[in-house]
Design an enzyme around this catalytic site. Structure first.
Site, PDB file in Angstrom:
ATOM      1  N   LYS A  13       0.822  -1.217   0.000  1.00  0.00           N
ATOM      2  CA  LYS A  13       0.000   0.000   0.000  1.00  0.00           C
ATOM      3  C   LYS A  13       0.854   1.264   0.000  1.00  0.00           C
ATOM      4  O   LYS A  13       0.664   2.166  -0.802  1.00  0.00           O
ATOM      5  CB  LYS A  13      -0.940   0.009   1.232  1.00  0.00           C
ATOM      6  CG  LYS A  13      -1.846  -1.199   1.334  1.00  0.00           C
ATOM      7  CD  LYS A  13      -2.761  -1.138   2.542  1.00  0.00           C
ATOM      8  CE  LYS A  13      -2.041  -1.200   3.884  1.00  0.00           C
ATOM      9  NZ  LYS A  13      -1.410  -2.504   4.180  1.00  0.00           N
ATOM     10  N   ARG A 126      11.797  -5.384   4.954  1.00  0.00           N
ATOM     11  CA  ARG A 126      11.522  -3.968   4.684  1.00  0.00           C
ATOM     12  C   ARG A 126      12.383  -3.015   5.513  1.00  0.00           C
ATOM     13  O   ARG A 126      12.664  -3.249   6.667  1.00  0.00           O
ATOM     14  CB  ARG A 126      10.054  -3.655   4.993  1.00  0.00           C
ATOM     15  CG  ARG A 126       9.810  -2.134   4.965  1.00  0.00           C
ATOM     16  CD  ARG A 126       8.391  -1.756   5.055  1.00  0.00           C
ATOM     17  NE  ARG A 126       7.719  -2.343   6.200  1.00  0.00           N
ATOM     18  CZ  ARG A 126       6.417  -2.324   6.332  1.00  0.00           C
ATOM     19  NH1 ARG A 126       5.664  -1.762   5.427  1.00  0.00           N
ATOM     20  NH2 ARG A 126       5.866  -2.872   7.394  1.00  0.00           N
ATOM     21  N   ARG A 160      11.018  -0.989  11.262  1.00  0.00           N
ATOM     22  CA  ARG A 160       9.921  -0.715  12.188  1.00  0.00           C
ATOM     23  C   ARG A 160       9.879  -1.694  13.346  1.00  0.00           C
ATOM     24  O   ARG A 160      10.159  -2.875  13.172  1.00  0.00           O
ATOM     25  CB  ARG A 160       8.594  -0.757  11.425  1.00  0.00           C
ATOM     26  CG  ARG A 160       8.254   0.573  10.804  1.00  0.00           C
ATOM     27  CD  ARG A 160       7.149   0.491   9.795  1.00  0.00           C
ATOM     28  NE  ARG A 160       5.979  -0.275  10.228  1.00  0.00           N
ATOM     29  CZ  ARG A 160       4.895  -0.429   9.486  1.00  0.00           C
ATOM     30  NH1 ARG A 160       4.821   0.157   8.308  1.00  0.00           N
ATOM     31  NH2 ARG A 160       3.884  -1.148   9.923  1.00  0.00           N
ATOM     32  N   ARG A 171      -0.934  -8.664  13.461  1.00  0.00           N
ATOM     33  CA  ARG A 171      -1.415  -7.718  12.438  1.00  0.00           C
ATOM     34  C   ARG A 171      -2.277  -8.433  11.405  1.00  0.00           C
ATOM     35  O   ARG A 171      -3.297  -7.895  10.965  1.00  0.00           O
ATOM     36  CB  ARG A 171      -0.221  -7.029  11.760  1.00  0.00           C
ATOM     37  CG  ARG A 171       0.419  -5.969  12.657  1.00  0.00           C
ATOM     38  CD  ARG A 171       1.854  -5.676  12.287  1.00  0.00           C
ATOM     39  NE  ARG A 171       2.003  -5.024  10.999  1.00  0.00           N
ATOM     40  CZ  ARG A 171       3.166  -4.899  10.353  1.00  0.00           C
ATOM     41  NH1 ARG A 171       4.276  -5.407  10.897  1.00  0.00           N
ATOM     42  NH2 ARG A 171       3.237  -4.267   9.204  1.00  0.00           N
TER      43      ARG A 171
END
Ligand code: AP5
Ligand code: ZN
Length: 216
Positions: A13, A126, A160, A171
């Site tokens: 996203k 990531r 993160r 999540r």
């Protein structure tokens, strides 16, 4: 125009929102980014949400709707890309109403379809630029020069706190329980468009352009 990007954690996203921002002059509104900014600036709200976010749970509707309302009321952008919002049915209703009050509407909700195995690899690889927000990946989208952001040259590359397998499990559960019902919600409003989130970044971008029709 106003676009919603819908999909599980790691679906891409944020990656596609930044591209749409550049290509169409829209403004990305990421509640995840707003909450992380609140967290790192140490505000009262930031302190309250930090623990919830790091565990991978959703923060309250009241907080995120408040954040979005404030942005919508203070921005003069031509349109928005909602990235990570709405995530619950009450959030979806609230967004519809906020836009209606501004004389605007949602033009499309793009579902980015991916499978769970791919998400683990995406999330654990990531990293992002702390200065400009560009999103990278150890194998699928590395920086050209190790440790330096391609876009702004910053050395502030970060991972993160919620990008670990344990939080990712939570999540995903939160996504299936609370967010996936929005697929039916927007389908019923004839706003749902589905793209293959497993394709390469450029191919996903092409499918989104196709779903949105010509440049507006
Ligand atoms: P948020 O920041 O929204 O995180 P998320 O939904 O978990 O989504 P991600 O940012 O992890 O993934 P993405 O889909 O943007 O993927 P990306 O482009 O980075 O939310 C974080 C937390 O904040 C929540 O858990 C919650 O606590 C709270 N929160 C936020 N909004 C909320 C709300 N509305 N209500 C309540 N709580 C809320 O891509 C992932 C990786 O894959 C990158 O490394 C990228 O380079 C790579 N990649 C992307 N596309 C491709 C591709 N096509 N092929 C190969 N690699 C790709
Ligand atoms: Zn950067």
């Amino acid at each position: 125009i106003n676009i919603i990007l819908l999909g599980p954690p790691g679906a891409g996203k944020g990656t596609q929102a930044r591209r749409l921002e550049e290509g169409r002059g829209l403004v990305q509104l990421s509640t995840g980014d707003m909450l992380r900014a609140a967290k790192s600036s140490g505000t009262e709200m930031g302190k309250r949400v930090a623990e919830v976010m790091d565990k991978g749970q959703l923060v309250t509707d009241e907080i995120v709707i408040g954040l979005i309302r404030e942005k919508l009321e203070t921005s003069d952008a031509a349109g928005f890309i909602f990235d990570g919002f709405p995530r619950t049915l009450p959030q979806a209703d609230a967004l519809g109403e906020l836009l209606r009050n501004m004389g605007q509407k949602i033009d499309a909700a793009i579902e980015m379809r991916v499978d769970d195995e791919a998400l683990v690899a995406r999330i654990t690889g990531r990293f992002t630029c702390g200065n400009c927000g560009e999103v990278y990946h150890d194998t699928t989208k590395p920086t050209k020069v190790a440790g330096v952001c391609d876009v702004c040259g910053s050395h502030d590359l970060r991972r993160r706190a919620d990008d670990n397998e344990e939080s990712l499990k939570t999540r995903l559960l939160e996504y299936y329980k609370k967010t996936s019902p929005l697929i039916g919600y927007y389908y019923a409003k004839d706003l749902l468009r589905t793209v293959d989130g497993l394709a390469e970044i450029e191919e996903v971008a092409r499918q989104i352009d196709g779903a949105l029709g010509k440049e507006s």
